[in-house]
Design a protein around this motif. Structure first.
Motif, PDB file in Angstrom:
ATOM      1  N   GLU A  24       4.053 -12.712  -9.584  1.00 31.25           N
ATOM      2  CA  GLU A  24       3.280 -13.877 -10.013  1.00 31.25           C
ATOM      3  C   GLU A  24       2.095 -13.587 -10.924  1.00 31.25           C
ATOM      4  OE1 GLU A  24       2.326 -15.054  -5.757  1.00 31.25           O
ATOM      5  OE2 GLU A  24       4.422 -15.080  -5.199  1.00 31.25           O
ATOM      6  N   ASN A  25       2.456 -13.370 -11.992  1.00 31.45           N
ATOM      7  CA  ASN A  25       1.392 -13.155 -13.007  1.00 31.45           C
ATOM      8  C   ASN A  25      -0.207 -12.488 -12.421  1.00 31.45           C
ATOM      9  OD1 ASN A  25       3.109 -14.050 -14.811  1.00 31.45           O
ATOM     10  ND2 ASN A  25       2.480 -16.273 -14.643  1.00 31.45           N
ATOM     11  N   HIS A  26      -0.025 -11.276 -11.643  1.00 29.45           N
ATOM     12  CA  HIS A  26      -0.982 -10.602 -11.186  1.00 29.45           C
ATOM     13  C   HIS A  26      -1.046  -9.276 -11.211  1.00 29.45           C
ATOM     14  CE1 HIS A  26       1.336 -10.853  -7.652  1.00 29.45           C
ATOM     15  NE2 HIS A  26       0.689  -9.820  -7.018  1.00 29.45           N
ATOM     16  N   LYS A  27      -2.060  -8.526 -11.299  1.00 29.34           N
ATOM     17  CA  LYS A  27      -1.793  -7.075 -11.359  1.00 29.34           C
ATOM     18  C   LYS A  27      -1.316  -6.703  -9.801  1.00 29.34           C
ATOM     19  CE  LYS A  27      -4.460  -2.696 -12.047  1.00 29.34           C
ATOM     20  NZ  LYS A  27      -5.660  -2.435 -12.432  1.00 29.34           N
ATOM     21  N   PRO A  28      -0.231  -6.064  -9.639  1.00 26.89           N
ATOM     22  CA  PRO A  28       0.297  -5.530  -8.374  1.00 26.89           C
ATOM     23  C   PRO A  28      -0.600  -4.421  -7.760  1.00 26.89           C
ATOM     24  CG  PRO A  28       1.647  -4.471 -10.213  1.00 26.89           C
ATOM     25  CD  PRO A  28       0.543  -5.389 -10.931  1.00 26.89           C
ATOM     26  N   GLU A  29      -0.843  -4.653  -6.687  1.00 19.95           N
ATOM     27  CA  GLU A  29      -1.402  -3.780  -5.890  1.00 19.95           C
ATOM     28  C   GLU A  29      -0.552  -2.685  -5.277  1.00 19.95           C
ATOM     29  OE1 GLU A  29      -3.916  -5.513  -2.434  1.00 19.95           O
ATOM     30  OE2 GLU A  29      -4.486  -7.401  -3.438  1.00 19.95           O
ATOM     31  N   SER A  30      -0.946  -1.548  -5.556  1.00 16.53           N
ATOM     32  CA  SER A  30      -0.087  -0.461  -4.959  1.00 16.53           C
ATOM     33  C   SER A  30      -0.833   0.861  -4.145  1.00 16.53           C
ATOM     34  CB  SER A  30       0.718   0.315  -6.165  1.00 16.53           C
ATOM     35  OG  SER A  30      -0.098   0.729  -7.296  1.00 16.53           O
ATOM     36  N   SER A  31      -0.076   1.539  -3.604  1.00 23.60           N
ATOM     37  CA  SER A  31      -0.644   2.636  -2.886  1.00 23.60           C
ATOM     38  C   SER A  31       0.550   3.608  -2.470  1.00 23.60           C
ATOM     39  CB  SER A  31      -1.486   2.249  -1.547  1.00 23.60           C
ATOM     40  OG  SER A  31      -0.450   1.806  -0.585  1.00 23.60           O
ATOM     41  N   PHE A  32       0.179   4.883  -2.078  1.00 31.73           N
ATOM     42  CA  PHE A  32       0.940   5.841  -1.538  1.00 31.73           C
ATOM     43  C   PHE A  32       0.658   6.323  -0.363  1.00 31.73           C
ATOM     44  CE2 PHE A  32       2.107  10.389  -1.528  1.00 31.73           C
ATOM     45  CZ  PHE A  32       3.647  10.393  -1.745  1.00 31.73           C
ATOM     46  N   SER A  33       1.640   6.457   0.363  1.00 32.20           N
ATOM     47  CA  SER A  33       1.440   7.139   1.832  1.00 32.20           C
ATOM     48  C   SER A  33       2.546   8.291   2.281  1.00 32.20           C
ATOM     49  CB  SER A  33       1.390   5.879   2.972  1.00 32.20           C
ATOM     50  OG  SER A  33       2.589   5.292   3.044  1.00 32.20           O
ATOM     51  N   PHE A  34       2.272   8.792   3.228  1.00 29.92           N
ATOM     52  CA  PHE A  34       3.192   9.904   4.039  1.00 29.92           C
ATOM     53  C   PHE A  34       2.781   9.803   5.405  1.00 29.92           C
ATOM     54  CE2 PHE A  34      -0.002  12.558   2.515  1.00 29.92           C
ATOM     55  CZ  PHE A  34      -0.186  13.588   3.940  1.00 29.92           C
ATOM     56  N   SER A  35       3.755   9.878   6.076  1.00 30.15           N
ATOM     57  CA  SER A  35       3.865   9.989   7.556  1.00 30.15           C
ATOM     58  C   SER A  35       4.721  10.898   8.087  1.00 30.15           C
ATOM     59  CB  SER A  35       3.991   8.595   8.322  1.00 30.15           C
ATOM     60  OG  SER A  35       5.233   8.373   8.235  1.00 30.15           O
ATOM     61  N   ILE A  36       4.051  11.792   9.415  1.00 24.13           N
ATOM     62  CA  ILE A  36       4.998  12.699   9.861  1.00 24.13           C
ATOM     63  C   ILE A  36       5.167  12.330  11.430  1.00 24.13           C
ATOM     64  CG2 ILE A  36       3.276  14.337  10.268  1.00 24.13           C
ATOM     65  CD1 ILE A  36       5.420  16.632   9.486  1.00 24.13           C
ATOM     66  N   GLY A  37       6.174  12.679  12.038  1.00 27.52           N
ATOM     67  CA  GLY A  37       6.307  12.304  13.520  1.00 27.52           C
ATOM     68  C   GLY A  37       7.084  13.166  14.404  1.00 27.52           C
ATOM     69  N   LEU A  38       6.880  13.472  15.824  1.00 25.90           N
ATOM     70  CA  LEU A  38       7.691  13.883  16.559  1.00 25.90           C
ATOM     71  C   LEU A  38       7.944  13.353  17.853  1.00 25.90           C
ATOM     72  CD1 LEU A  38       8.449  16.961  17.272  1.00 25.90           C
ATOM     73  CD2 LEU A  38       6.226  17.156  18.320  1.00 25.90           C
ATOM     74  N   GLY A  39       9.197  13.272  18.369  1.00 24.89           N
ATOM     75  CA  GLY A  39       9.701  12.451  19.399  1.00 24.89           C
ATOM     76  C   GLY A  39      11.013  13.002  20.077  1.00 24.89           C
ATOM     77  N   TYR A  40      11.537  11.992  20.420  1.00 22.96           N
ATOM     78  CA  TYR A  40      13.022  12.194  21.087  1.00 22.96           C
ATOM     79  C   TYR A  40      13.856  11.426  20.490  1.00 22.96           C
ATOM     80  CZ  TYR A  40      10.396  14.718  24.905  1.00 22.96           C
ATOM     81  OH  TYR A  40       9.666  15.511  25.525  1.00 22.96           O
ATOM     82  N   PHE A  41      15.274  11.652  20.622  1.00 27.07           N
ATOM     83  CA  PHE A  41      16.349  11.014  20.065  1.00 27.07           C
ATOM     84  C   PHE A  41      17.401  10.866  20.988  1.00 27.07           C
ATOM     85  CE2 PHE A  41      17.988  15.187  18.593  1.00 27.07           C
ATOM     86  CZ  PHE A  41      19.431  14.879  18.816  1.00 27.07           C
ATOM     87  N   GLY A  42      18.330  10.044  21.111  1.00 29.00           N
ATOM     88  CA  GLY A  42      19.468   9.988  21.791  1.00 29.00           C
ATOM     89  C   GLY A  42      20.592   9.459  20.971  1.00 29.00           C
ATOM     90  N   HIS A  43      21.822   9.680  21.639  1.00 26.19           N
ATOM     91  CA  HIS A  43      23.058   9.158  21.068  1.00 26.19           C
ATOM     92  C   HIS A  43      23.608   7.839  21.428  1.00 26.19           C
ATOM     93  CE1 HIS A  43      24.536  12.985  18.911  1.00 26.19           C
ATOM     94  NE2 HIS A  43      23.872  13.343  19.729  1.00 26.19           N
ATOM     95  N   MET A  44      23.669   6.828  20.701  1.00 26.39           N
ATOM     96  CA  MET A  44      24.166   5.729  21.137  1.00 26.39           C
ATOM     97  C   MET A  44      25.399   5.717  21.650  1.00 26.39           C
ATOM     98  SD  MET A  44      23.204   2.756  18.341  1.00 26.39           S
ATOM     99  CE  MET A  44      21.322   2.596  17.639  1.00 26.39           C
ATOM    100  N   SER A  45      25.801   5.381  22.905  1.00 27.80           N
ATOM    101  CA  SER A  45      27.406   5.785  23.658  1.00 27.80           C
ATOM    102  C   SER A  45      28.264   4.849  23.019  1.00 27.80           C
ATOM    103  CB  SER A  45      26.986   5.427  25.109  1.00 27.80           C
ATOM    104  OG  SER A  45      26.102   5.858  25.686  1.00 27.80           O
ATOM    105  N   PHE A  73       5.810   4.237  -1.105  1.00 26.27           N
ATOM    106  CA  PHE A  73       5.170   3.750  -2.173  1.00 26.27           C
ATOM    107  C   PHE A  73       5.128   2.222  -1.740  1.00 26.27           C
ATOM    108  CE2 PHE A  73       5.068   1.712  -6.475  1.00 26.27           C
ATOM    109  CZ  PHE A  73       3.811   2.369  -6.864  1.00 26.27           C
ATOM    110  N   GLU A  74       3.933   1.764  -1.942  1.00 28.68           N
ATOM    111  CA  GLU A  74       3.821   0.452  -1.425  1.00 28.68           C
ATOM    112  C   GLU A  74       3.494  -0.349  -2.727  1.00 28.68           C
ATOM    113  OE1 GLU A  74       1.233  -0.232   1.999  1.00 28.68           O
ATOM    114  OE2 GLU A  74       1.579   1.619   2.722  1.00 28.68           O
ATOM    115  N   ILE A  75       4.023  -1.368  -3.132  1.00 31.58           N
ATOM    116  CA  ILE A  75       3.569  -2.311  -4.117  1.00 31.58           C
ATOM    117  C   ILE A  75       3.619  -3.585  -3.738  1.00 31.58           C
ATOM    118  CG2 ILE A  75       6.118  -2.452  -5.206  1.00 31.58           C
ATOM    119  CD1 ILE A  75       4.444  -2.438  -8.047  1.00 31.58           C
TER     120      ILE A  75
END
Length: 188
Positions: A24-45, A73-75
């Motif tokens: 929309e005729n403006h300078k885009p805002e951007s940033s970079f990020s990363f994340s890491i996680g630990l948890g549980y998973f299960g199969h859908m039956s 990457f967020e823009i």
């Protein structure tokens, strides 16, 4: 190889459409990020329906550990990310099961109030499940295209560091998976 071409073409087209709609005729805002996680998973039956998730679908099997991460990457208001998950089922007497998924997702921050932010992501990627049977050591590998659906509920401790919950689902043609992970996100 043909699936990979379609995957890359779909991601490029979707990203291009999102960027065109966001200009929309403006300078885009951007940033970079990363994340890491630990948890549980299960199969859908399988055969029961996707409304039923089995975290213990075989005798003597415990809920399984899952490790996930993403580079994003967020823009403007769109989030483009490469997302991966690795999961390992604790060995049961006759089989050890593991899976991995590698996805490209597009998301958006839908809600933000104070230090709390809520993101939703969808995408496409590759899903692989590996089963190792005892005592003969036979290995079976199944690979297919997967469609991840992700949510990130983040609580920002600072402007750039967040802790959160990350429920995920990967709908695919082999063995659909659901997981729930605690994550740490760093925005640079």
């Amino acid at each position: 190889m043909r699936n990979v071409k379609y995957l890359l073409l779909s991601i490029c087209l979707f990203g291009h459409i999102c960027l065109i709609n966001g200009q929309e005729n403006h300078k885009p805002e951007s940033s970079f990020s990363f994340s890491i996680g630990l948890g549980y998973f299960g199969h859908m039956s399988p055969g029961i329906g996707y409304e039923s998730v089995s975290f213990v679908d075989e005798p003597n099997k415990e809920p399984s550990m899952s490790l996930n991460g993403d580079l994003a990457f967020e823009i403007d208001k769109y989030i483009f990310s490469f997302y991966f998950t690795l999961g390992l089922v604790d060995p049961i007497p006759y089989k050890q099961d593991s899976y991995s998924e590698y996805n490209f997702t597009v998301g958006k921050e839908f809600f933000k109030k104070g230090r709390f932010a809520f993101e939703g992501h969808v995408g496409m990627g590759y899903f692989e499940q590996k089963e190792r049977y005892a005592p003969d050591g036979q290995i079976e590998i199944y690979g297919t295209v997967g469609f991840p659906i992700r949510i990130k509920a983040n609580f920002y401790l600072t402007n750039n560091i967040a802790l959160g919950l990350n429920p995920n689902a990967n709908i695919n043609f082999d063995s659909s998976i659901m997981s729930l992970c605690l994550i740490t996100k760093l925005r640079v």
